[in-house]
Scaffold this motif. Structure first.
Motif, PDB file in Angstrom:
ATOM      1  N   UNK A 125      28.569  53.995  32.679  1.00  0.00           N
ATOM      2  CA  UNK A 125      28.337  55.081  33.626  1.00  0.00           C
ATOM      3  C   UNK A 125      28.761  54.635  35.019  1.00  0.00           C
ATOM      4  N   UNK A 126      28.952  55.604  35.881  1.00  0.00           N
ATOM      5  CA  UNK A 126      29.351  55.281  37.254  1.00  0.00           C
ATOM      6  C   UNK A 126      28.253  54.498  37.964  1.00  0.00           C
ATOM      7  N   UNK A 127      26.995  54.850  37.703  1.00  0.00           N
ATOM      8  CA  UNK A 127      25.884  54.137  38.324  1.00  0.00           C
ATOM      9  C   UNK A 127      25.838  52.694  37.839  1.00  0.00           C
ATOM     10  N   UNK A 128      26.063  52.502  36.531  1.00  0.00           N
ATOM     11  CA  UNK A 128      26.081  51.152  35.975  1.00  0.00           C
ATOM     12  C   UNK A 128      27.195  50.317  36.570  1.00  0.00           C
ATOM     13  N   UNK A 129      28.356  50.944  36.730  1.00  0.00           N
ATOM     14  CA  UNK A 129      29.499  50.240  37.317  1.00  0.00           C
ATOM     15  C   UNK A 129      29.197  49.853  38.761  1.00  0.00           C
ATOM     16  N   UNK A 130      28.572  50.762  39.509  1.00  0.00           N
ATOM     17  CA  UNK A 130      28.219  50.460  40.898  1.00  0.00           C
ATOM     18  C   UNK A 130      27.215  49.311  40.970  1.00  0.00           C
ATOM     19  N   UNK A 152      26.063  43.733  42.282  1.00  0.00           N
ATOM     20  CA  UNK A 152      25.592  42.419  41.837  1.00  0.00           C
ATOM     21  C   UNK A 152      26.658  41.362  42.078  1.00  0.00           C
ATOM     22  N   UNK A 153      27.906  41.680  41.763  1.00  0.00           N
ATOM     23  CA  UNK A 153      28.997  40.735  41.974  1.00  0.00           C
ATOM     24  C   UNK A 153      29.187  40.455  43.461  1.00  0.00           C
ATOM     25  N   UNK A 154      29.072  41.464  44.274  1.00  0.00           N
ATOM     26  CA  UNK A 154      29.207  41.287  45.729  1.00  0.00           C
ATOM     27  C   UNK A 154      28.081  40.398  46.253  1.00  0.00           C
ATOM     28  N   UNK A 155      26.869  40.620  45.752  1.00  0.00           N
ATOM     29  CA  UNK A 155      25.724  39.804  46.155  1.00  0.00           C
ATOM     30  C   UNK A 155      25.945  38.347  45.757  1.00  0.00           C
ATOM     31  N   UNK A 156      26.425  38.121  44.534  1.00  0.00           N
ATOM     32  CA  UNK A 156      26.706  36.759  44.085  1.00  0.00           C
ATOM     33  C   UNK A 156      27.792  36.110  44.942  1.00  0.00           C
ATOM     34  N   UNK A 157      28.825  36.883  45.283  1.00  0.00           N
ATOM     35  CA  UNK A 157      29.903  36.362  46.120  1.00  0.00           C
ATOM     36  C   UNK A 157      29.362  35.928  47.481  1.00  0.00           C
ATOM     37  N   UNK A 158      28.486  36.749  48.063  1.00  0.00           N
ATOM     38  CA  UNK A 158      27.910  36.419  49.364  1.00  0.00           C
ATOM     39  C   UNK A 158      27.021  35.182  49.281  1.00  0.00           C
TER      40      UNK A 158
END
Length: 133
Positions: free
Chosen positions: A72-77, A82-88
């Motif tokens: 779903x779009x919400x799941x993808x977001x 989560x990936x952005x948070x891990x990157x930071x």
């Protein structure tokens, strides 16, 4: 020449399904197959020879590419966030580690610094030799 004309006229009169059969699997049939496999239901009426996607070998789930067509779009977001948070978090950890290394190096005497460089170089060469063997 006559056989080329016959072949060209046969190609022109062939239906799209016949043309796709000649070139490979019909796209509609391929999509139907993928749609059938996309569901959570799994048919165990067939023989298992290690190819079944429901019975992945140990470590197999982390190998290769996986595309979730039902996401779903919400799941993808959520995944992207989560990936952005891990990157930071990783960037912050790298920055902290860089600061710690810089402080450590600045506190060393010239002799300690040279010894550290030589030790690092020796370890690097040993690692490359081990890798080459």
């Amino acid at each position: 020449m006559a056989s080329e004309q016959a072949s060209a006229s046969a190609s022109a009169s062939a239906s799209p399904e016949q043309a796709s059969n000649r070139d490979g699997i019909d796209i509609v049939k391929a999509l139907d197959i993928l749609s059938m496999r996309a569901g959570d239901d799994h048919n165990h009426d067939h023989e298992h020879h290690g190819d079944c996607h429901e019975h992945v070998p140990d470590g197999g789930k982390t190998m290769g590419q996986s595309i979730d067509m039902t996401q779903t779009e919400e799941g993808a977001k959520a995944i992207i966030e989560s990936m952005e948070s891990q990157r930071q978090e990783l960037a912050e950890a790298r920055r902290k580690r860089g600061t710690e290394i810089q402080a450590t190096l600045e506190s060393l005497t010239v002799r300690e610094l040279l010894a550290s460089v030589m030790e690092t170089q020796t370890a690097r060469v040993a690692t490359y030799r081990e890798y080459d063997e």
